[in-house]
Design a protein around this motif. Structure first.
Motif, PDB file in Angstrom:
ATOM      1  N   ALA A  20      -0.287  18.443  11.738  1.00  0.00           N
ATOM      2  CA  ALA A  20      -0.311  19.751  11.857  1.00  0.00           C
ATOM      3  C   ALA A  20      -1.445  20.232  12.661  1.00  0.00           C
ATOM      4  CB  ALA A  20      -0.827  20.397  10.201  1.00  0.00           C
ATOM      5  N   VAL A  21      -2.519  19.482  12.428  1.00  0.00           N
ATOM      6  CA  VAL A  21      -3.672  19.861  13.498  1.00  0.00           C
ATOM      7  C   VAL A  21      -3.190  19.801  14.978  1.00  0.00           C
ATOM      8  CG1 VAL A  21      -5.646  19.216  14.483  1.00  0.00           C
ATOM      9  CG2 VAL A  21      -5.722  19.499  11.784  1.00  0.00           C
ATOM     10  N   ILE A  22      -2.587  18.592  15.284  1.00  0.00           N
ATOM     11  CA  ILE A  22      -2.496  18.368  16.607  1.00  0.00           C
ATOM     12  C   ILE A  22      -1.159  19.409  17.184  1.00  0.00           C
ATOM     13  CG2 ILE A  22      -1.071  16.661  18.093  1.00  0.00           C
ATOM     14  CD1 ILE A  22      -2.903  14.657  16.724  1.00  0.00           C
TER      15      ILE A  22
ATOM     16  N   TRP B 286     -16.387  11.697  13.862  1.00  0.00           N
ATOM     17  CA  TRP B 286     -15.647  12.132  12.700  1.00  0.00           C
ATOM     18  C   TRP B 286     -14.938  13.299  12.450  1.00  0.00           C
ATOM     19  CZ3 TRP B 286     -13.652   9.387   8.576  1.00  0.00           C
ATOM     20  CH2 TRP B 286     -13.340  10.050   7.341  1.00  0.00           C
ATOM     21  N   GLY B 287     -13.782  13.093  12.750  1.00  0.00           N
ATOM     22  CA  GLY B 287     -12.838  14.239  12.846  1.00  0.00           C
ATOM     23  C   GLY B 287     -11.369  14.141  13.506  1.00  0.00           C
ATOM     24  N   HIS B 288     -10.958  15.227  13.638  1.00  0.00           N
ATOM     25  CA  HIS B 288      -9.524  15.360  14.581  1.00  0.00           C
ATOM     26  C   HIS B 288      -9.953  15.149  16.008  1.00  0.00           C
ATOM     27  CE1 HIS B 288      -7.203  16.435  10.974  1.00  0.00           C
ATOM     28  NE2 HIS B 288      -7.978  16.889  10.810  1.00  0.00           N
TER      29      HIS B 288
ATOM     30  N   THR C 225     -14.588  20.944  11.828  1.00  0.00           N
ATOM     31  CA  THR C 225     -13.999  20.961  10.608  1.00  0.00           C
ATOM     32  C   THR C 225     -13.197  22.209  10.166  1.00  0.00           C
ATOM     33  OG1 THR C 225     -15.722  19.562   9.868  1.00  0.00           O
ATOM     34  CG2 THR C 225     -14.537  20.699   8.312  1.00  0.00           C
ATOM     35  N   TRP C 226     -13.664  23.321  10.492  1.00  0.00           N
ATOM     36  CA  TRP C 226     -12.689  24.533  10.001  1.00  0.00           C
ATOM     37  C   TRP C 226     -11.624  24.782  10.800  1.00  0.00           C
ATOM     38  CZ3 TRP C 226     -14.840  26.088   5.879  1.00  0.00           C
ATOM     39  CH2 TRP C 226     -16.064  26.163   5.693  1.00  0.00           C
ATOM     40  N   PHE C 227     -11.430  24.040  11.634  1.00  0.00           N
ATOM     41  CA  PHE C 227      -9.922  24.086  12.505  1.00  0.00           C
ATOM     42  C   PHE C 227      -8.864  23.603  11.716  1.00  0.00           C
ATOM     43  CE2 PHE C 227      -6.681  23.021  15.536  1.00  0.00           C
ATOM     44  CZ  PHE C 227      -6.575  24.063  16.405  1.00  0.00           C
ATOM     45  N   SER C 228      -9.264  22.409  11.004  1.00  0.00           N
ATOM     46  CA  SER C 228      -8.184  21.935  10.203  1.00  0.00           C
ATOM     47  C   SER C 228      -8.177  22.769   8.840  1.00  0.00           C
ATOM     48  CB  SER C 228      -8.460  20.476   9.868  1.00  0.00           C
ATOM     49  OG  SER C 228      -9.769  20.211   9.448  1.00  0.00           O
ATOM     50  N   SER C 229      -9.369  23.226   8.430  1.00  0.00           N
ATOM     51  CA  SER C 229      -9.332  24.030   7.249  1.00  0.00           C
ATOM     52  C   SER C 229      -8.478  25.280   7.426  1.00  0.00           C
ATOM     53  CB  SER C 229     -10.999  24.724   6.903  1.00  0.00           C
ATOM     54  OG  SER C 229     -11.645  23.432   6.920  1.00  0.00           O
ATOM     55  N   ALA C 230      -8.527  25.686   8.573  1.00  0.00           N
ATOM     56  CA  ALA C 230      -7.733  27.136   8.812  1.00  0.00           C
ATOM     57  C   ALA C 230      -6.270  26.875   8.504  1.00  0.00           C
ATOM     58  CB  ALA C 230      -8.204  27.513  10.200  1.00  0.00           C
TER      59      ALA C 230
END
Length: 920
Positions: A150-152, A406-408, A450-455
């Motif tokens: 989803a993030v990508i 550590w992350g996307h 991190t908040w990008f994926s949290s969104a």
RNA sequence: GGGUGUUUAGCUCAGUUGGUAGAGCGUCGCCCUUACAAGGCGAAUGUCGGGGGUUCGAGCCCCUCAACACCCACCA
């Protein structure tokens, strides 16, 4: 039968397992959908008071709606929490004399995954302890495969639309973590600093301009000196050149409106590469951007040799020293300034020019703003929408790249020429951009904030970008429960991305709860040493263990002593075990609309007592009903007390429904507490005792048993969302007696209020009865008559209704007021010296006999009379005000007149009694 | 500088369209009363931050001042 004593530890153990294993937490598949997304806690974190508080509120909502028949999903999961997690593992490496740079990216990531797998269960174990009824089968993690997809997807699409761009910008740089951070991750604090006044000489050899600065070391990056265009002192200098001290560079004097002539000297050195103001000014005036720092905030080779490689603060000292030697320092003033610090590392942030990825938020913000403005998304309490508006209306582009591992990882690839290609993966890049298979490509090293994926959390967890059944059923979700501290970080971004990618609001309501503080109003934090682990409130902890916990692994070990001292003072005996239910109920009662909530152990103690009260009330009911129940048809008659308690209960259920609908957990809990303790236990249970013990064949004992058990059973269901364990344990025993079968209380319907059950006459009668009993108890209490001593009572002067009621309810009166006898006096009977109370017209006399002190009674009466006189005065004053009589509504005036009459009559009677007793 | 809150009993806090100030905890009495001493019964306690205004009437509405707290912002 229940155990004699309430013991939360044993009863809480069994039920969670049972609920989880029987699939009680999964959506029923029936009814309207109701969905809450858990704000995902850090996967490697541990539960703190804020989590437990928030999760309790969510669980109350979830259990409530599940019982109301909704198709309920509480979506659970955890966050990879980029910086926070990476820091923890880096620190571990450092302790082993290792570093991530030595072991390399791949090994480091392995190491974090390993850590995640080891400690990732902590938070979920703790969630279970507080009874959270989340659907574990759907647990997600922000770095799992689906969410990464989803993030990508989002990144690629936003890039394609030009809403994500890469550029060299001035960003907040954390020189310790060596990554960019967003504006929100920077915290500014006032600190004492200095303002240095420095001469910038004219190149002609005489004279100078004095600039004032808080950062002399950035002088090497100066490209101009700015003055206000209207400043008469400097107008003539605009366009002239100045000699930049310690260098051989010349810089111009420029004019800009933003300069405040009153501050400092009115001359400002302009350093576009190391100051956000200057960056903007540089852009306005097309000034060069001269970066003088390395990524670790040491000076780079753009500065004179002598300063190269120095840390920025070492360089500062050196610059000042050298300027001093050249007599270029005019003066130094103390100055309070804001120091920007990284919220994670605490490092002083350096504005630094770097290549970063940004989200262009303006177009995303507009619909997100409108969604709240037009009420499609509601904030509760409503005033938080103002905070949201303020921020959204001034929103800046969001720096989303982080120089972490550590992350996307950002789905962008570069060729050797520096061209950027964005697509799902490298293969797709080659297809999309028609690149030769042999062209070397390397992926961007950075990861996303991190908040990008949290969104994306509200829809990515449900399967987006696939149009899954889950997504169709549960999206948009109903309510988001969160703290105001992450309205910008998270709430706003979820709304923006939700609207952008699903065309729907991610949630209908944003319920903002208060933030938990300690009993002194201090934020709970490790360094303050005032943290309380909710699990310790449940299980209890002794003092040494608590101190150990609070002082272990401190970043500043020297604080340990002070923490030990305050902890010992505050909890000399440690913390006793209160149990989950008492904790949860306490959280509910603390959930007022206030912003900050002080957590005081007294509250949880009181609520443990409440649990105990409920437990014992249930024991009483079971004791009197087990083996004695017929079904409802065998009940011959209902007593007034039965009708009263049923009627009163309807109001409580109505109130609870209203309060929960408005997210007033405190008021809902309060209503249930009051009813349980102050009506059901204090009055109804007592009223059933004479009935249950009566030898009378025609008694209403069957009705009392039936009412006792049915009201209790409903109370348990009503309380269940707040106190799941104790209600389940009791319900298991109670339900069969009330003819209800079911495996668990949590899947039973939530009790509903019924208008047909209202009985105003019964309510009036019992209110009357209560006031008589209270009046007698008042005399007894004031006169110190022990409960074991029964007293005679004489009634006098009441109306016919009083007579009927006394006749009908004499048994209750005798039992609850501990009467020895009860008589009516005729108007001409002689009255013995007595203590007196009034209920309306009715006079209640307790003869002095040997048990009441004459003087004490005189005092008591006088006190009563004084009180009434005050009230009477107030009423008289109001009624003598013609404005009041003419303008106030008739019922208000009538009420005041009635009060005046009542006070007058009561006073006459009490004064008469006072005279009598004085003369006796 | 802009914004948002808070101020009610000793403490922590409720107080929902303006109409007789509430709870819990604590305090003070009397009680082991066959569900509960983790309890029962009774009692005391408030110029609702200050000042002004609107109104017959203000804890509640308006203005103003004060104290405290938080958020945002580039004053070198």
């Amino acid at each position: 039968m229940l155990e004699k004593t309430y013991d939360p530890a044993t009863l809480e153990k069994e039920w969670y397992q049972y609920w989880e294993n029987s699939g009680c937490f999964a959506p029923s598949g029936k009814g309207k959908p109701y969905c809450i997304m858990i704000p995902p806690p850090n996967v490697t974190g541990h539960l703190h008071m804020g989590h437990a508080f928030q999760q309790t509120l969510m669980d109350i909502l979830i259990r409530y709606h599940r019982m109301k028949g909704y198709n309920t999903l509480w979506q659970v999961g955890t966050d990879h929490a980029g910086i926070a997690t990476q820091m923890v593992v880096e620190r571990q490496l450092i302790a082993e004399n290792q570093s991530r740079h030595v072991i390399g990216r791949e090994a480091f990531l392995d190491r974090i995954w390993q850590w995640k797998n080891e400690s990732g269960g902590n938070i979920t174990r703790q969630l279970r302890r507080i009874g959270a009824s989340v659907d574990w089968s759907k647990e997600r993690f922000t770095l799992d495969e689906g969410l990464s997809k989803a993030v990508i997807e989002v990144f690629v699409q936003l890039h394609q639309e030009g809403l994500i761009y890469r550029g060299k910008r001035l960003v907040n740089w954390d020189p310790v973590l060596k990554t960019a951070v967003s504006d929100l991750e920077v915290e500014s604090e006032d600190e004492n600093g200095s303002l240095w006044y420095i001469h910038y000489p004219f190149p002609e050899g005489s004279g100078s301009v004095v600039v004032a600065t808080t950062r002399p070391e950035t002088l090497f990056g100066d490209v101009a000196v700015a003055v206000h265009p209207e400043d008469p002192r400097y107008r003539a200098l605009i366009g002239k050149m100045l000699q930049l001290p310690l260098t051989d560079r010349l810089i111009p004097v420029i004019a800009d409106d933003s300069i405040d002539p009153a501050f400092g000297t009115g001359c400002v050195k302009i350093t576009p590469a190391h100051d956000f103001n200057d960056y903007a000014m540089g852009a306005r005036h097309s000034l060069p951007q001269l970066n003088i720092m390395n990524l670790d905030a040491t000076l780079n080779d753009a500065v004179p040799k002598a300063y190269q490689g120095l840390d920025r603060f070492v360089a500062r000292e050196r610059v000042i020293k050298d300027l001093n030697a050249l007599k270029l320092i005019e003066k130094i003033e103390p100055h309070i300034l804001k120091i920007p610090k990284g919220d994670r590392s605490g490092a002083i942030i350096e504005p630094l020019l770097t290549d970063q990825w940004f989200v262009k938020v303006e177009t995303l913000a507009k619909p997100a703003l409108e969604a709240v403005e037009n009420g499609n998304i509601k904030f509760v309490p409503d005033n938080w929408s103002k905070t949201y508006f303020e921020w959204m209306r001034n929103i800046q582009d969001w720096c989303i790249s982080r120089q972490l591992w550590w992350g996307h990882r950002i789905p962008a690839w570069y060729d050797d020429a520096g061209n950027i290609y964005v697509a799902k993966d490298e293969a797709e890049v080659r297809i999309k951009y028609k690149l030769a298979a042999t062209l070397p490509l390397r992926q961007d090293e950075d990861v996303l904030d991190t908040w990008f994926s949290s969104a994306l959390w509200p829809f990515s967890t449900l399967g987006w970008p696939e149009n899954t059944e889950l997504l169709q059923t549960f999206y948009p979700t109903q309510v988001l429960v969160t703290g105001f501290d992450i309205i910008f970080f998270w709430v706003a971004r979820m709304i923006m991305f939700g609207l952008k990618f699903t065309n729907e609001m991610p949630f209908e309501t944003v319920y903002i709860h208060g933030l938990i503080q300690d009993q002194n109003g201090q934020k709970m934090s490790k360094t303050k040493g005032n943290v309380i682990d909710p699990i310790d409130l449940i299980d209890g902890i002794d003092l040494p263990a608590l101190i150990q916990k609070r002082t272990y692994g401190l970043m500043q070990p020297q604080l340990a002593k002070a923490i030990e001292a305050t902890t010992s003072e505050e909890f000399p005996n440690g913390i006793p075990a209160y149990g989950t239910d008492a904790l949860r109920f306490t959280y509910a009662t603390l959930a007022t609309s206030a912003r900050f909530i002080r957590f005081d152990l007294k509250r949880i103690e009181g609520n443990r007592h409440f649990c105990n009260k409920l437990w014992n009330a249930a024991r009483f009911v079971l004791m009197n009903t087990e083996g004695k129940m017929g079904d409802e048809s065998t009940v011959k008659s209902w007593s007034t007390a039965d009708n009263w308690i049923v009627s009163a209960w309807q109001r409580v259920k109505l109130a609870v429904e209203k309060h929960l609908g408005e997210y007033r957990f405190d008021l809902a809990a309060q209503a249930l507490y009051d009813f349980t303790w102050n009506e059901y236990c204090d009055w109804y249970l007592e009223l059933t005792k004479p009935v249950l013990n009566s030898m009378n064949e025609n008694s209403t004992a069957a009705g009392a048993r039936f009412t006792l058990i049915t009201i209790l059973e409903e109370m348990l269901r009503a309380l269940h969302p707040f106190m799941p364990y104790i209600t389940e344990a009791i319900w298991q025993k109670v339900a069969p007696l009330s003819g209800i079968s079911g495996k668990t209380i949590m899947l039973q319907p939530y009790p509903e209020s019924s208008v047909e059950c209202h009985d105003l006459k019964a309510e009036a009668d019992i209110e009357w009865l209560k006031s008589i009993i209270l009046a007698i108890r008042n005399i007894r209490g004031e006169m110190n008559v022990p409960p074991s001593k029964r007293v005679p009572v004489l009634f006098f002067n009441g109306n016919s209704e009083d007579q009927t009621r006394i006749k009908n309810y004499s048994e209750w009166l005798s039992a609850l007021a501990k009467l020895e006898s009860l008589h009516w006096l005729k108007p001409d009977d002689t009255r013995p010296p007595a203590a007196t109370a009034l209920v309306g017209d009715l006079e209640i006399l307790i003869p002095l006999g040997g048990l009441i002190d004459k003087d004490a009674e005189i005092n008591r009466l006088q006190k009563e009379i004084d009180k009434l006189n005050k009230e009477l005065e107030k009423a008289k004053q109001k009624l003598s005000n013609t404005n009041f009589v003419e303008n106030a509504p008739k019922d208000v005036v009538d009420q005041e007149i009635a009060r005046q009459l009542e006070f007058t009559a009561s006073l006459a009677k009490l004064n008469g009694r006072l005279e009598e007793i004085k003369n006796s």
